[in-house]
Design a protein around this motif. Structure first.
Motif, PDB file in Angstrom:
ATOM      1  N   LEU A  28     -13.198  -0.294   2.421  1.00 13.10           N
ATOM      2  CA  LEU A  28     -12.948  -1.261   3.498  1.00 13.10           C
ATOM      3  C   LEU A  28     -11.517  -1.795   3.453  1.00 13.10           C
ATOM      4  O   LEU A  28     -10.860  -1.952   4.487  1.00 13.10           O
ATOM      5  N   GLU A  29     -11.023  -2.032   2.242  1.00 17.50           N
ATOM      6  CA  GLU A  29      -9.675  -2.591   2.111  1.00 17.50           C
ATOM      7  C   GLU A  29      -8.614  -1.610   2.626  1.00 17.50           C
ATOM      8  O   GLU A  29      -7.608  -2.015   3.225  1.00 17.50           O
ATOM      9  N   ARG A  31      -9.111   0.679   4.995  1.00 16.34           N
ATOM     10  CA  ARG A  31      -9.199   0.682   6.460  1.00 16.34           C
ATOM     11  C   ARG A  31      -8.515  -0.540   7.045  1.00 16.34           C
ATOM     12  O   ARG A  31      -7.736  -0.433   8.007  1.00 16.34           O
ATOM     13  N   GLU A  32      -8.770  -1.699   6.462  1.00 20.89           N
ATOM     14  CA  GLU A  32      -8.158  -2.925   6.980  1.00 20.89           C
ATOM     15  C   GLU A  32      -6.635  -2.894   6.845  1.00 20.89           C
ATOM     16  O   GLU A  32      -5.919  -3.353   7.735  1.00 20.89           O
ATOM     17  N   THR A  33      -6.176  -2.323   5.748  1.00 17.56           N
ATOM     18  CA  THR A  33      -4.716  -2.236   5.539  1.00 17.56           C
ATOM     19  C   THR A  33      -4.075  -1.349   6.602  1.00 17.56           C
ATOM     20  O   THR A  33      -3.060  -1.712   7.206  1.00 17.56           O
ATOM     21  N   ARG A  36      -4.069  -2.934  10.031  1.00 13.37           N
ATOM     22  CA  ARG A  36      -3.031  -3.972  10.112  1.00 13.37           C
ATOM     23  C   ARG A  36      -1.647  -3.338  10.273  1.00 13.37           C
ATOM     24  O   ARG A  36      -0.828  -3.792  11.080  1.00 13.37           O
TER      25      ARG A  36
END
Lengths: 120, 156
Positions: A28-29, A31-33, A36
């Motif tokens: 998840l981290e 993907r979020e990075t 962003r």
């Protein structure tokens, strides 16, 4: 177990260095990075898996999602993979045909953001 | 013929953050059993995929970090170590979820849609020598993965 995500912005390319394991918990981290970075204007992104020692199908799905998202914005995702075990997972699933995969970080940067010869 | 066996067992909550614990056990045991590194990596990812399938499909997915409503459901992992192979028996108490039998993947469809359906099962079947599934209503799924020490043995 965890995953460290470090971002380096170079002139024409953004490098996401991952250290650790890319699985259902840690993906998840990533993907979020990447989401962003795209929102901030990054287009050509290199995800460096040199120091990733495990990846599963959730991690693969996350990388595919990143690929789709950057393509929608006219960008690219390239990978760096030096671990034979991880390369085998890409080969078995056929994803090595979908991604541009380079053996070293330097080569990926050279290929994704080739130096523009000075014209002036 | 192999008769001597050793068993180890681990029970973890059916949550993604515990996948690493299962992987650590499997790799440690396989390494002590003398498996070469390449085959340790194969059994490691197969077991991870099996447990991730339970979390996502048999128990239903819960976003990382979001607390359980009610008691978390467990995954039981039992490793039986034989001189020529390792057998990993993975049990849950969720809905019936047999691994898919697909012998190939439509990678273009995966790349276009981003949906991972079937990839975990495909990886499992690619990386272990035998896969057995059973389901008993009220008891849940039992998935057995068998990996031989060397290639070229029965099922390998």
């Amino acid at each position: 177990m965890n995953l460290a995500v470090n971002v380096e912005r170079a002139d024409k390319v953004t490098i996401v260095d991952l250290v650790g394991e890319l699985d259902a918990y840690t993906s998840l981290e990533v993907r979020e990075t990447v989401v962003r970075l795209i929102e901030e204007g990054a287009r050509d992104i290199i995800i460096n898996l040199e120091k990733v020692d495990f990846i599963d199908s959730v991690g693969l799905g996350t990388l595919v999602g990143c690929l789709k998202r950057t393509a929608e914005h006219g960008g690219t995702i390239s990978l760096v993979c030096a671990n034979p075990q991880i390369q085998k997972v890409f080969d078995i699933t056929g994803l090595s045909k979908i991604f541009a995969i380079y053996p070293t970080r330097d080569e990926a940067i050279r290929r994704v953001a080739p130096a523009t010869p000075s014209s002036e | 013929m192999t008769t001597r066996r050793r068993d180890l067992a681990l029970m973890v909550p059916g949550e993604a953050e515990y996948l690493c614990l299962v992987r650590d056990l499997v790799t440690t045991v396989a390494r002590k059993a003398g498996f070469p590194d390449c085959r340790i990596g194969e059994i490691e990812i197969a077991v991870d995929e099996a447990c991730a399938n339970i979390i996502e499909h048999a128990y239903g997915r819960r976003p990382p970090g979001e607390p359980h409503v009610g008691k978390p459901q467990a995954i039981a992992v039992r490793l039986a170590l034989f001189p020529d192979r390792i057998e990993v028996r993975i049990r849950d108490r969720g809905r019936c979820f047999p691994p898919e039998m697909a012998s190939s993947l439509d990678i273009a469809e995966f790349a276009a849609s981003g949906r991972r359906r079937g990839i975990g099962s495909y990886i499992i079947r690619s990386f272990v020598d035998e896969v057995h599934h059973s389901y008993r209503p009220g008891r849940g799924n039992e998935l057995t993965l068998v990996k031989y020490l060397a290639k070229g043995v029965p099922g390998g």
